[in-house]
Design an enzyme around this catalytic site. Structure first.
Site, PDB file in Angstrom:
ATOM      1  N   HIS A 166      -5.681   3.607  -1.771  1.00  0.00           N
ATOM      2  CA  HIS A 166      -7.023   3.948  -1.291  1.00  0.00           C
ATOM      3  C   HIS A 166      -7.378   5.332  -1.821  1.00  0.00           C
ATOM      4  CE1 HIS A 166      -9.828   4.177   2.497  1.00  0.00           C
ATOM      5  NE2 HIS A 166     -10.456   4.484   1.382  1.00  0.00           N
ATOM      6  N   HIS A 219      -3.600  -4.816   7.511  1.00  0.00           N
ATOM      7  CA  HIS A 219      -3.757  -3.662   8.396  1.00  0.00           C
ATOM      8  C   HIS A 219      -2.891  -3.828   9.647  1.00  0.00           C
ATOM      9  CE1 HIS A 219      -5.220   0.039  10.021  1.00  0.00           C
ATOM     10  NE2 HIS A 219      -5.925   0.234   8.926  1.00  0.00           N
ATOM     11  N   ASN A 268       0.839  -1.179   0.000  1.00  0.00           N
ATOM     12  CA  ASN A 268       0.000   0.000   0.000  1.00  0.00           C
ATOM     13  C   ASN A 268       0.892   1.252   0.000  1.00  0.00           C
ATOM     14  OD1 ASN A 268      -1.494   2.222   1.016  1.00  0.00           O
ATOM     15  ND2 ASN A 268      -3.081   0.809   1.690  1.00  0.00           N
ATOM     16  N   GLU A 321      -8.555   0.389  -3.182  1.00  0.00           N
ATOM     17  CA  GLU A 321      -9.337   0.380  -1.946  1.00  0.00           C
ATOM     18  C   GLU A 321     -10.288   1.558  -1.992  1.00  0.00           C
ATOM     19  OE1 GLU A 321      -7.830   0.940   2.172  1.00  0.00           O
ATOM     20  OE2 GLU A 321      -6.451  -0.581   1.421  1.00  0.00           O
ATOM     21  N   ARG A 330      -9.578   8.036  -1.387  1.00  0.00           N
ATOM     22  CA  ARG A 330     -10.570   8.489  -0.406  1.00  0.00           C
ATOM     23  C   ARG A 330     -11.421   9.616  -0.981  1.00  0.00           C
ATOM     24  NH1 ARG A 330     -10.577   7.845   5.093  1.00  0.00           N
ATOM     25  NH2 ARG A 330      -9.293   6.121   5.827  1.00  0.00           N
ATOM     26  N   THR A 361      -8.241   3.391   8.044  1.00  0.00           N
ATOM     27  CA  THR A 361      -9.451   2.578   8.151  1.00  0.00           C
ATOM     28  C   THR A 361      -9.476   1.926   9.533  1.00  0.00           C
ATOM     29  OG1 THR A 361      -9.015   2.083   5.837  1.00  0.00           O
ATOM     30  CG2 THR A 361     -10.786   0.865   6.885  1.00  0.00           C
ATOM     31  N   HIS A 413       0.890   5.894   1.918  1.00  0.00           N
ATOM     32  CA  HIS A 413       1.708   6.623   2.889  1.00  0.00           C
ATOM     33  C   HIS A 413       2.752   7.509   2.203  1.00  0.00           C
ATOM     34  CE1 HIS A 413      -0.272   3.924   5.662  1.00  0.00           C
ATOM     35  NE2 HIS A 413      -0.030   2.984   4.767  1.00  0.00           N
ATOM     36  N   GLU A 429     -10.944  -9.540   2.808  1.00  0.00           N
ATOM     37  CA  GLU A 429      -9.646  -9.186   3.394  1.00  0.00           C
ATOM     38  C   GLU A 429      -9.871  -9.112   4.900  1.00  0.00           C
ATOM     39  OE1 GLU A 429      -7.516  -5.677   1.968  1.00  0.00           O
ATOM     40  OE2 GLU A 429      -6.465  -5.545   3.877  1.00  0.00           O
ATOM     41  N   ARG A 473      -7.251  12.769   0.596  1.00  0.00           N
ATOM     42  CA  ARG A 473      -6.233  13.295   1.529  1.00  0.00           C
ATOM     43  C   ARG A 473      -4.824  12.800   1.186  1.00  0.00           C
ATOM     44  NH1 ARG A 473      -7.599   9.963   6.972  1.00  0.00           N
ATOM     45  NH2 ARG A 473      -9.658  10.765   6.547  1.00  0.00           N
TER      46      ARG A 473
HETATM   47  N1  PXP Z   1      -5.797  -3.129   4.179  1.00  0.00           N
HETATM   48  C1  PXP Z   1      -6.705  -2.127   4.285  1.00  0.00           C
HETATM   49  C2  PXP Z   1      -8.117  -2.414   3.934  1.00  0.00           C
HETATM   50  C3  PXP Z   1      -6.316  -0.833   4.684  1.00  0.00           C
HETATM   51  O1  PXP Z   1      -7.219   0.156   4.791  1.00  0.00           O
HETATM   52  C4  PXP Z   1      -4.940  -0.600   4.956  1.00  0.00           C
HETATM   53  C5  PXP Z   1      -4.508   0.776   5.351  1.00  0.00           C
HETATM   54  O2  PXP Z   1      -4.579   1.655   4.299  1.00  0.00           O
HETATM   55  C6  PXP Z   1      -4.052  -1.669   4.827  1.00  0.00           C
HETATM   56  C7  PXP Z   1      -4.511  -2.918   4.473  1.00  0.00           C
HETATM   57  C8  PXP Z   1      -2.584  -1.504   5.103  1.00  0.00           C
HETATM   58  O3  PXP Z   1      -2.426  -1.216   6.451  1.00  0.00           O
HETATM   59  P1  PXP Z   1      -1.017  -0.694   6.982  1.00  0.00           P
HETATM   60  O4  PXP Z   1      -0.727   0.577   6.299  1.00  0.00           O
HETATM   61  O5  PXP Z   1      -1.241  -0.549   8.448  1.00  0.00           O
HETATM   62  O6  PXP Z   1      -0.017  -1.757   6.652  1.00  0.00           O
END
Ligand code: PXP
Length: 398
Positions: free
Chosen positions: A198, A346, A162, A225, A200, A256, A165, A306, A204
Site C-alpha cells: 500500500h 483484512h 502484504n 493498494e 500511502r 484501512t 508491516h 476485494e 508511512r
Molecule cells: N486488504 C486490504 C485492502 C488492506 O488494506 C490490508 C491491510 O493493509 C489487507 C488486505 C491485509 O490486512 P492484514 O494486514 O490485516 O492481513
C-alpha cells in the site's frame, strides 16, 4: 457455498473424494441456477445398478448412471410442499472406473461427467427422445465440462502477502532494515502467489523506492493498494503493477478501516478505473460484503472486488462470526455470478483464514499482519508456509 447435495456411497472398493465431487456438483448446479435445490448422488457397484436398471427400466445388466427426477414421484400437492428437490442420481463406480481406464481419464473426472449427464436428465433433458435431443444434450455436456475445467475453482485459492508491516518496522527506526523488498522475495520463495503493498499518501511505511524495486524484482504478481489520489494515480500509471486495489484512505487511521463506498462515488472511481484500464492495469475495489457495493463495482467497470473480512475476523462470538461469514459468502457468490473476480482480505489470521479460503468463489486472499507477526517468532519462510498449508487444505483443487 455448497448446494444441498447429499453424497452417499454403498461401495467401499473405491476411495472417493466426496468433498471434491460435491464442489464440482455445486458448480454444475450453479450454472443452471438450481444451486438452491436439493439433489442426491448415490454411488453403487455394478450389482446394485443392474438391479435398479432392471427394476425401473426393464433393462438387463449394469449401466453407468441412472437419474430419477423428483417430479416423477412427487406428491401432487406442490402448494403444500414447496418442491425444491431435483431428484436422485445413481452412479456405478465400478462401470465408471472401467470407462475411466478406457477413456484415459481419472476416476473423478469420469464421475464428474456422469454427474453432469445425470443432472441434465434431472433438469428434463433426454437423449433417448430423439437424435436432435441427443446431439443437444451431448453438446451441452461437453461445453459444461470444458467450462468446469477452466473455471476458477480448478485452482487453489491464491495467497498474496502484504509486506507493508515489514516497512512499518523499518520506519520505526528510520534506517534501511528490515527491507520489504527482501521480505517479498522470501514470501515468493516460500510459495506466495503475489505481493501486496500500500503506497500511502503520507508514505508511512512503503515508499517510492520500495515500489520501484518491487516492480523490478517481484516474480509473481504485484498488487498496488492505493487511494484514488492524483499523485498516487500518476505513480501507478508509470509503475504499471499487475493490478491495483483501490481503498479508502484516511491519514489518521492505523490501517484501512472500512470498504470503499463505491455506490456513493461512482463517477470519481469510474474515471480512475478507465485510466487504469487504458494502461492495461486491472482494478480491484476493496468493499464491504454488500450487494449494493458489488453492483456498483460491476457498473463502473471494476475487474475485481476485494471483500473486506475485517468484521468477520473481529467478531467476538461464534454467532456473530457466522453472520459475518454468511455476508461474505453471499457477496462473493453474487459478485462471482455477475462475472467479477473476487478476492478477500483484512485481519485474516491462522484461525480465521480456513473458512474464507474454502469459498470456491474467492480467487485470492490478501494477508499481511498475521503472517509478519508470526514471522517474528518462527521466521518469514515458515510463517508463509504455515499459512499456505491452511489455504491449500481449505481450498480443494478440482
Ligand atoms: N486488504 C486490504 C485492502 C488492506 O488494506 C490490508 C491491510 O493493509 C489487507 C488486505 C491485509 O490486512 P492484514 O494486514 O490485516 O492481513
Amino acid at each position: 457455498m455448497p448446494a444441498n447435495i447429499t453424497i452417499n456411497s454403498n461401495t467401499s472398493r473405491y476411495h472417493l473424494n466426496s468433498k471434491l465431487l460435491q464442489r464440482r456438483a455445486t458448480w454444475l448446479m450453479r450454472q443452471h441456477q438450481v444451486a438452491n435445490h436439493e439433489m442426491s448422488i448415490l454411488f453403487v457397484d455394478d450389482q446394485e445398478i443392474s438391479w435398479l436398471n432392471n427394476h425401473y427400466r426393464g433393462k438387463t445388466g449394469p449401466t453407468n448412471v441412472l437419474s430419477f427426477p423428483f417430479a416423477d414421484d412427487a406428491d401432487p400437492c406442490p402448494g403444500i410442499i414447496p418442491i425444491q428437490e431435483l431428484g436422485d442420481i445413481i452412479i456405478s463406480v465400478e462401470t465408471a472406473h472401467k470407462e475411466a481406464i478406457d477413456l484415459k481419464v481419472s476416476l473423478h473426472d469420469r464421475l464428474t461427467w456422469l454427474i453432469t449427464h445425470g443432472l441434465l436428465h434431472l433438469l428434463g433433458y433426454d437423449h433417448e427422445r430423439s437424435e436432435k435431443e441427443a446431439e443437444e444434450m451431448w453438446a451441452l455436456e461437453t461445453n459444461l465440462i470444458h467450462q468446469l475445467q477452466s473455471s476458477r475453482s480448478y485452482q487453489m485459492t491464491h495467497l498474496a502477502i502484504n509486506v507493508d508491516h515489514v516497512a512499518t518496522v523499518r520506519q520505526a527506526r528510520g534506517i534501511n532494515e528490515p527491507d520489504p523488498v527482501t521480505a517479498a522475495a522470501i514470501c515468493e520463495l516460500a510459495g506466495a502467489a503475489g505481493i501486496v503493498v500500500h503506497l500511502r499518501e503520507d508514505r508511512r511505511h512503503i515508499n517510492d523506492r520500495d515500489v520501484r524495486l518491487l516492480r523490478e524484482t517481484i516474480k509473481t504478481r504485484m498488487n498496488l493498494e492505493m487511494g484514488a489520489n492524483k499523485e498516487i494515480i500518476e505513480i501507478a500509471l508509470k509503475l504499471k503493477p499487475d493490478m491495483i486495489t483501490l481503498v479508502p484512505e484516511k491519514r489518521q487511521e492505523l490501517t484501512t478501516e472500512g470498504g470503499l463506498d463505491v455506490a456513493g462515488q461512482k463517477k470519481k472511481l469510474a474515471k480512475t478505473i478507465a485510466k487504469m484500464n487504458k494502461a492495461g492495469i486491472p482494478v480491484s475495489l476493496f468493499i464491504d460484503p454488500e450487494l449494493k457495493q458489488v453492483q456498483a463495482a460491476l457498473a463502473i467497470g471494476a475487474t475485481y472486488v476485494e471483500l473486506h473480512t475485517g468484521r468477520y475476523c473481529d467478531a467476538t462470538n461464534e454467532e456473530q462470526r457466522e453472520e459475518e461469514y454468511q455476508l461474505i459468502a453471499s457477496a462473493a457468490e453474487e459478485a462471482y455470478q455477475m462475472g467479477l473476480r473476487v478476492n478477500a482480505g483484512h485481519g485474516l489470521d491462522y484461525q480465521t483464514t480456513s473458512k474464507i479460503a474454502s469459498l470456491d468463489t474467492i480467487e485470492e486472499l490478501s494477508i499481511g499482519h498475521a503472517i509478519i507477526s508470526r514471522a517474528v517468532f518462527v521466521g518469514l519462510d515458515q510463517a508463509v508456509r504455515e499459512m499456505l498449508a491452511i489455504v491449500r487444505n481449505a481450498s480443494i483443487v478440482f
